[in-house]
Design a protein around this motif. Structure first.
Motif, PDB file in Angstrom:
ATOM      1  N   VAL A 191       0.865  -1.134  -0.118  1.00 48.05           N
ATOM      2  CA  VAL A 191       0.174   0.094  -0.210  1.00 48.05           C
ATOM      3  C   VAL A 191       1.090   1.298  -0.130  1.00 48.05           C
ATOM      4  O   VAL A 191       0.431   2.351   0.234  1.00 48.05           O
ATOM      5  N   ALA A 192       2.004   1.121  -0.021  1.00 45.07           N
ATOM      6  CA  ALA A 192       2.931   2.324  -0.075  1.00 45.07           C
ATOM      7  C   ALA A 192       2.550   3.424  -0.811  1.00 45.07           C
ATOM      8  O   ALA A 192       3.029   4.674  -0.600  1.00 45.07           O
ATOM      9  N   ASP A 193       2.075   3.192  -2.002  1.00 45.99           N
ATOM     10  CA  ASP A 193       1.865   4.197  -2.952  1.00 45.99           C
ATOM     11  C   ASP A 193       0.448   4.945  -2.807  1.00 45.99           C
ATOM     12  O   ASP A 193      -0.028   5.360  -3.800  1.00 45.99           O
ATOM     13  N   ARG A 194      -0.340   4.346  -1.944  1.00 49.05           N
ATOM     14  CA  ARG A 194      -1.715   4.888  -1.523  1.00 49.05           C
ATOM     15  C   ARG A 194      -2.177   5.333  -0.175  1.00 49.05           C
ATOM     16  O   ARG A 194      -2.927   5.208   0.509  1.00 49.05           O
ATOM     17  N   ILE A 195      -0.759   5.754   0.445  1.00 43.72           N
ATOM     18  CA  ILE A 195      -0.912   6.080   2.003  1.00 43.72           C
ATOM     19  C   ILE A 195      -1.100   7.716   2.153  1.00 43.72           C
ATOM     20  O   ILE A 195      -0.302   8.391   1.420  1.00 43.72           O
ATOM     21  N   GLY A 196      -2.008   8.068   2.828  1.00 43.99           N
ATOM     22  CA  GLY A 196      -2.445   9.252   2.985  1.00 43.99           C
ATOM     23  C   GLY A 196      -2.143   9.922   4.309  1.00 43.99           C
ATOM     24  O   GLY A 196      -1.914  11.076   4.618  1.00 43.99           O
ATOM     25  N   SER A 197      -1.940   9.048   5.395  1.00 45.01           N
ATOM     26  CA  SER A 197      -1.524   9.336   6.566  1.00 45.01           C
ATOM     27  C   SER A 197      -1.086   8.211   7.349  1.00 45.01           C
ATOM     28  O   SER A 197      -1.282   7.151   7.010  1.00 45.01           O
ATOM     29  N   PHE A 198      -0.414   8.460   8.351  1.00 46.68           N
ATOM     30  CA  PHE A 198       0.044   7.285   9.351  1.00 46.68           C
ATOM     31  C   PHE A 198      -0.580   7.485  10.926  1.00 46.68           C
ATOM     32  O   PHE A 198      -0.733   8.564  11.361  1.00 46.68           O
ATOM     33  N   VAL A 199      -0.758   6.384  11.506  1.00 43.21           N
ATOM     34  CA  VAL A 199      -0.864   6.387  12.961  1.00 43.21           C
ATOM     35  C   VAL A 199       0.121   6.016  13.680  1.00 43.21           C
ATOM     36  O   VAL A 199       0.938   5.127  13.347  1.00 43.21           O
ATOM     37  N   LEU A 200       0.379   6.709  14.654  1.00 39.15           N
ATOM     38  CA  LEU A 200       1.492   6.288  15.807  1.00 39.15           C
ATOM     39  C   LEU A 200       0.908   6.027  17.099  1.00 39.15           C
ATOM     40  O   LEU A 200       0.043   6.785  17.630  1.00 39.15           O
ATOM     41  N   LYS A 201       1.209   4.800  17.486  1.00 44.95           N
ATOM     42  CA  LYS A 201       1.024   4.359  19.007  1.00 44.95           C
ATOM     43  C   LYS A 201       1.851   3.093  19.247  1.00 44.95           C
ATOM     44  O   LYS A 201       2.057   2.276  18.620  1.00 44.95           O
ATOM     45  N   ASP A 202       2.173   3.243  20.446  1.00 46.73           N
ATOM     46  CA  ASP A 202       3.092   1.952  20.967  1.00 46.73           C
ATOM     47  C   ASP A 202       2.234   1.036  21.772  1.00 46.73           C
ATOM     48  O   ASP A 202       1.066   1.139  21.857  1.00 46.73           O
TER      49      ASP A 202
ATOM     50  N   PRO B 242      -0.499 -10.461  28.693  1.00 44.10           N
ATOM     51  CA  PRO B 242      -0.181 -11.917  29.235  1.00 44.10           C
ATOM     52  C   PRO B 242      -0.932 -12.986  28.132  1.00 44.10           C
ATOM     53  O   PRO B 242      -0.467 -14.282  28.509  1.00 44.10           O
ATOM     54  N   THR B 243      -1.979 -12.578  27.889  1.00 44.20           N
ATOM     55  CA  THR B 243      -3.224 -13.504  27.250  1.00 44.20           C
ATOM     56  C   THR B 243      -2.821 -13.817  25.517  1.00 44.20           C
ATOM     57  O   THR B 243      -3.063 -14.605  25.008  1.00 44.20           O
ATOM     58  N   GLY B 244      -1.629 -13.046  25.193  1.00 46.05           N
ATOM     59  CA  GLY B 244      -1.186 -13.167  23.977  1.00 46.05           C
ATOM     60  C   GLY B 244      -1.532 -12.236  23.100  1.00 46.05           C
ATOM     61  O   GLY B 244      -1.470 -11.916  21.671  1.00 46.05           O
ATOM     62  N   GLY B 245      -2.517 -11.136  23.435  1.00 47.82           N
ATOM     63  CA  GLY B 245      -3.025  -9.996  22.662  1.00 47.82           C
ATOM     64  C   GLY B 245      -1.951  -8.942  22.713  1.00 47.82           C
ATOM     65  O   GLY B 245      -1.094  -8.830  22.933  1.00 47.82           O
ATOM     66  N   ARG B 246      -2.590  -7.549  22.707  1.00 49.10           N
ATOM     67  CA  ARG B 246      -1.930  -6.371  22.704  1.00 49.10           C
ATOM     68  C   ARG B 246      -2.415  -5.533  23.629  1.00 49.10           C
ATOM     69  O   ARG B 246      -3.806  -5.540  24.161  1.00 49.10           O
ATOM     70  N   ARG B 247      -1.772  -4.508  24.238  1.00 50.17           N
ATOM     71  CA  ARG B 247      -2.209  -3.439  25.047  1.00 50.17           C
ATOM     72  C   ARG B 247      -1.530  -2.256  24.844  1.00 50.17           C
ATOM     73  O   ARG B 247      -0.264  -2.145  24.396  1.00 50.17           O
ATOM     74  N   ASN B 248      -2.225  -0.905  24.648  1.00 51.92           N
ATOM     75  CA  ASN B 248      -1.348   0.183  24.360  1.00 51.92           C
ATOM     76  C   ASN B 248      -0.804   0.532  25.663  1.00 51.92           C
ATOM     77  O   ASN B 248      -0.948   0.425  26.739  1.00 51.92           O
ATOM     78  N   CYS B 249       0.198   1.582  25.245  1.00 57.33           N
ATOM     79  CA  CYS B 249       1.153   1.812  26.236  1.00 57.33           C
ATOM     80  C   CYS B 249       2.189   3.049  25.659  1.00 57.33           C
ATOM     81  O   CYS B 249       1.866   3.432  24.492  1.00 57.33           O
TER      82      CYS B 249
ATOM     83  N   THR C 173       5.986  12.498   2.411  1.00 59.56           N
ATOM     84  CA  THR C 173       5.901  12.924   4.071  1.00 59.56           C
ATOM     85  C   THR C 173       4.375  13.413   4.059  1.00 59.56           C
ATOM     86  O   THR C 173       3.591  14.186   3.338  1.00 59.56           O
ATOM     87  N   VAL C 174       3.482  12.375   4.882  1.00 57.24           N
ATOM     88  CA  VAL C 174       2.040  12.720   5.382  1.00 57.24           C
ATOM     89  C   VAL C 174       1.918  13.066   6.630  1.00 57.24           C
ATOM     90  O   VAL C 174       2.791  12.557   7.503  1.00 57.24           O
ATOM     91  N   PRO C 175       0.796  13.272   7.146  1.00 64.12           N
ATOM     92  CA  PRO C 175       0.727  13.716   8.428  1.00 64.12           C
ATOM     93  C   PRO C 175       0.445  12.471   9.344  1.00 64.12           C
ATOM     94  O   PRO C 175       0.350  11.389   8.698  1.00 64.12           O
ATOM     95  N   PHE C 176       1.053  12.431  10.500  1.00 57.77           N
ATOM     96  CA  PHE C 176       0.765  11.754  11.595  1.00 57.77           C
ATOM     97  C   PHE C 176      -0.256  11.908  12.710  1.00 57.77           C
ATOM     98  O   PHE C 176      -0.338  13.013  13.072  1.00 57.77           O
ATOM     99  N   SER C 177      -0.908  10.767  13.002  1.00 53.87           N
ATOM    100  CA  SER C 177      -1.889  10.807  13.725  1.00 53.87           C
ATOM    101  C   SER C 177      -1.550  10.181  15.365  1.00 53.87           C
ATOM    102  O   SER C 177      -1.209   9.039  15.028  1.00 53.87           O
ATOM    103  N   VAL C 178      -1.264  10.932  16.202  1.00 50.93           N
ATOM    104  CA  VAL C 178      -0.666  10.274  17.519  1.00 50.93           C
ATOM    105  C   VAL C 178      -2.013   9.858  18.352  1.00 50.93           C
ATOM    106  O   VAL C 178      -2.892  10.521  18.733  1.00 50.93           O
ATOM    107  N   HIS C 179      -2.069   8.622  18.655  1.00 50.07           N
ATOM    108  CA  HIS C 179      -3.157   7.976  19.467  1.00 50.07           C
ATOM    109  C   HIS C 179      -2.633   7.787  20.787  1.00 50.07           C
ATOM    110  O   HIS C 179      -1.470   7.164  21.047  1.00 50.07           O
ATOM    111  N   MET C 180      -3.199   8.028  21.817  1.00 52.89           N
ATOM    112  CA  MET C 180      -2.861   7.857  23.334  1.00 52.89           C
ATOM    113  C   MET C 180      -3.773   6.932  24.002  1.00 52.89           C
ATOM    114  O   MET C 180      -4.608   7.587  25.053  1.00 52.89           O
ATOM    115  N   GLU C 181      -4.398   6.079  23.382  1.00 55.94           N
ATOM    116  CA  GLU C 181      -5.292   5.270  24.179  1.00 55.94           C
ATOM    117  C   GLU C 181      -5.100   4.590  25.461  1.00 55.94           C
ATOM    118  O   GLU C 181      -6.138   4.159  25.887  1.00 55.94           O
TER     119      GLU C 181
END
Length: 297
Positions: A217-228, A233-240, A263-271
């Motif tokens: 999808v590199a040629d059709r990206i309009g923005s990025f999301v940033l979150k770590d 422990p159950t094998g899933g994920r959790r935000n941090c 260069t496209v905008p970054f959306s910063v998520h702090m969930e």
């Protein structure tokens, strides 16, 4: 039916397209926009003030029935207020999040139009779903038509609709592998419909092969999301907080450069964040932003 010859031809064209792009220079600085979901306890003006003080460039307001600042039926009056609050504090109005799954839903066209009038240029749509009564091919075709309709609406009013990839919480979730989203976007004008690429979700969905979906999808990206995130422990994920997780941001930056994504905008998520007070908000926002700027500039 996809033949080996047609598949190799497609692969060659994708690789050639990626190779033809020169990497953006390391001096190119993206803009950072705060996703408003975690801060619904704050009104437009105080949140805008906190985001500006912390160094953000804008706010990605959520306009949706739940988990947002504005419900769609009042967007005509409330979104201009949010946009004006952001401008008062020197922030730009670029990105918006909605939950519209189809462009013919009530209020969808109205939200797109008022957003364009307020200066927003990128609008994330709602998640798409596989249907168990259809084959995968049929679902892909249906979603492709839906994306084409969103593109038509976006081009008509002057905004770019965007689709965010999200890891799958059940087998109905579309786009978690990214390859399927890429196929549904094939042939659609990226000025009207593009990807909001989320490396966090891509990594947790496909682990070390997230790079293949990204390349697709590199040629059709309009923005990025940033979150770590961290593995739970159950094998899933959790935000941090940024830097405390396992999302490979430095490898992600290298991939962006390798594939020459503009260069496209970054959306910063702090969930992960829980609201305490405005002073705490500014400190948390600044810490998050400073870490990401240390990686992406």
């Amino acid at each position: 039916m996809t033949t080996r010859r047609s598949f190799l031809g497609l692969a060659s064209s994708v690789l050639a397209g990626c190779a033809s792009r020169a990497p953006f220079p390391v001096t190119a600085h993206p803009t950072y926009h705060l996703f408003s979901r975690s801060f619904t306890a704050m009104d437009f003006d105080p949140l805008s003030a906190c985001a500006a003080e912390a160094g953000y460039d804008g706010i990605e307001w959520a306009v949706r029935p739940t988990r947002g600042h504005i419900v769609p039926k009042v967007a005509k009056t409330e979104l201009p207020k949010a946009a004006a609050a952001a401008r008062r504090h020197g922030l730009s109005n670029v990105m918006l999040v909605t939950a519209f799954e189809r462009p013919d839903e009530p209020y969808c066209a109205d939200v797109f139009r008022v957003a364009a009038d307020c200066g927003f240029t990128k609008i994330r749509i709602g998640y798409q779903k596989y249907d168990a009564t259809e084959s995968v091919v049929q679902s892909l075709a249906r979603i492709h038509r839906n994306f084409a309709d969103f593109s038509e609406l976006g081009l008509k009013v002057g905004v770019q609709a965007q689709f965010q990839n999200h890891d799958a919480w059940n087998d109905k979730v579309f786009g978690s592998a990214v390859w399927d989203a890429a196929e549904a976007l094939d042939g659609i004008d990226p000025r009207g419909m593009a990807m909001q690429y989320d490396v966090h979700h891509a990594f947790f969905q496909t682990r070390n092969v997230w790079t293949h979906g990204f390349d697709r999808v590199a040629d059709r990206i309009g923005s990025f999301v940033l979150k770590d995130g961290q593995r739970s422990p159950t094998g899933g994920r959790r935000n941090c907080p940024a830097g405390a997780g396992v999302v490979p941001f430095k490898a992600f930056r290298e991939r962006i450069q390798m594939r020459g994504v503009p260069t496209v905008p970054f959306s910063v998520h702090m969930e992960y964040y829980t609201y305490k007070d405005q002073k705490d908000v500014v400190e948390a926002l600044r810490k998050e932003l400073d870490w990401f700027k240390g990686v992406f500039g």
